[in-house]
Motif scaffolding. Structure first.
Motif, short mmCIF file in Angstrom:
data_model
loop_
_atom_site.label_atom_id
_atom_site.label_comp_id
_atom_site.label_asym_id
_atom_site.label_seq_id
_atom_site.Cartn_x
_atom_site.Cartn_y
_atom_site.Cartn_z
N ILE A 152 -1.47 6.04 11.90
CA ILE A 152 -1.74 6.90 11.67
C ILE A 152 -2.39 6.89 9.84
N ALA A 153 -2.06 6.25 8.65
CA ALA A 153 -2.78 5.61 8.14
C ALA A 153 -3.96 5.75 7.99
N VAL A 194 7.16 0.62 15.06
CA VAL A 194 7.14 1.74 14.02
C VAL A 194 6.43 1.90 12.99
N ASN A 195 5.90 0.34 12.43
CA ASN A 195 5.38 -0.46 11.68
C ASN A 195 3.64 0.25 12.11
N GLY A 245 0.94 5.01 3.35
CA GLY A 245 -0.36 5.95 3.43
C GLY A 245 -0.12 7.03 4.84
N ALA A 246 1.16 6.47 5.55
CA ALA A 246 1.41 7.52 6.33
C ALA A 246 1.83 8.95 5.39
N ILE A 247 2.59 8.88 5.01
CA ILE A 247 3.19 10.20 4.47
C ILE A 247 2.10 10.46 3.66
N ARG A 265 -8.38 0.55 3.78
CA ARG A 265 -7.35 -0.46 3.22
C ARG A 265 -5.84 -0.70 3.64
N MET A 266 -4.97 0.99 3.23
CA MET A 266 -3.85 0.49 3.55
C MET A 266 -2.91 0.39 4.50
N ALA A 267 -3.97 0.54 5.49
CA ALA A 267 -3.65 0.34 7.03
C ALA A 267 -3.60 -1.04 7.88
#
Length: 253
Positions: free
Chosen positions: A168-169, A161-162, A191-193, A176-178
């Protein structure tokens, strides 16, 4: 202090990783210092140009990375050999990533705006290694108790899931967040939402007919960049040196 060091680094086999990180950061810092002195024409340092060919320091960096990497794989996580190979690998990685932008663009962009990508990659790499040293691991499911073995499936599902959040991010333009989200799940979820960057593949695909969402994404990106571009540029200039400023073209009357 010695007991804490042994318990947290030596016994878990993290000492080679710590040595590699120290060699990586120190090599990058020394390399940037030398290149800035060469750029300013100070000190005894000069570019290496045998026969007129400019040999970039990424070349010895690749050699050191190959030697240290294969040596580290064959020597395990304990012992003097593992430590020496880790230092060699860290030095090589520092030299290679210092010219990451040159490899990416296949051009000598060291002192240009594109050259800032090398500094960004080095900082991000050091941050990820620090997270690994701190115990963050996306695959840390070994050495489980019998009770924990029953929850292994749940752990694997959590990792999957992560990983979806990370993808998605990434598609939302938050690289960077990914990357950090691979080790810190909440970062990937955050980052995904959030709204995608307006130039990302996600925005081009899903915001095409959603004018309100596209406008919000553009506005949010504008405020974010306006808030952080200045501090980030000053931080990068402090670490890697300011890039060459291209003079504006003179208008003819």
């Amino acid at each position: 202090m010695g007991h804490w060091f042994d318990q947290n680094f030596v016994e878990p086999g993290k000492l080679p990783l710590l040595l590699a990180l120290a060699a990586f950061v120190l090599t990058f810092a020394i390399t940037r210092l030398i290149t800035r002195l060469i750029r300013a024409g100070k000190g005894p340092f000069r570019n290496i140009t045998p026969g007129g060919l400019h040999v970039h320091h990424v070349v010895p960096g690749v050699v050191l990375t190959v030697i240290g990497g294969f040596g580290a794989v064959s020597s395990g996580r304990h012992g003097v050999t593992a430590g020496i190979c880790a230092v060699i690998f860290g030095m090589g990685a520092g030299l290679v990533l210092d010219e990451f932008a040159l490899i990416l663009h296949l051009d000598d962009v060291y002192w240009t705006e594109e050259g800032r990508q090398s500094v960004e990659v080095v900082v991000l790499t050091a941050a990820l290694v620090l997270l690994l040293l701190g115990g963050f691991s996306p695959l840390g499911v070994n050495e489980l108790t019998s009770d924990q073995e029953q929850g292994r499936l749940g752990i694997i599902l959590t990792l999957l899931v992560n990983f979806c959040f990370v993808l998605i991010a990434l598609f939302k333009g938050k690289a960077r967040m990914a990357v950090i989200g691979t080790l810190v799940p909440f970062v990937a979820l955050f980052g995904a939402i959030r709204l995608a960057r307006p130039t990302s593949k996600w925005a081009k695909r899903f915001y095409r007919n959603r004018h309100r969402a596209r406008s919000r994404a553009v506005l949010r990106a504008y405020h974010h960049d306006r808030r952080w571009v200045g501090p980030r540029r000053r931080f990068e200039d402090l670490i890697g040196g300011a890039p060459d400023r291209i003079p504006a073209p003179v208008r003819k009357s």
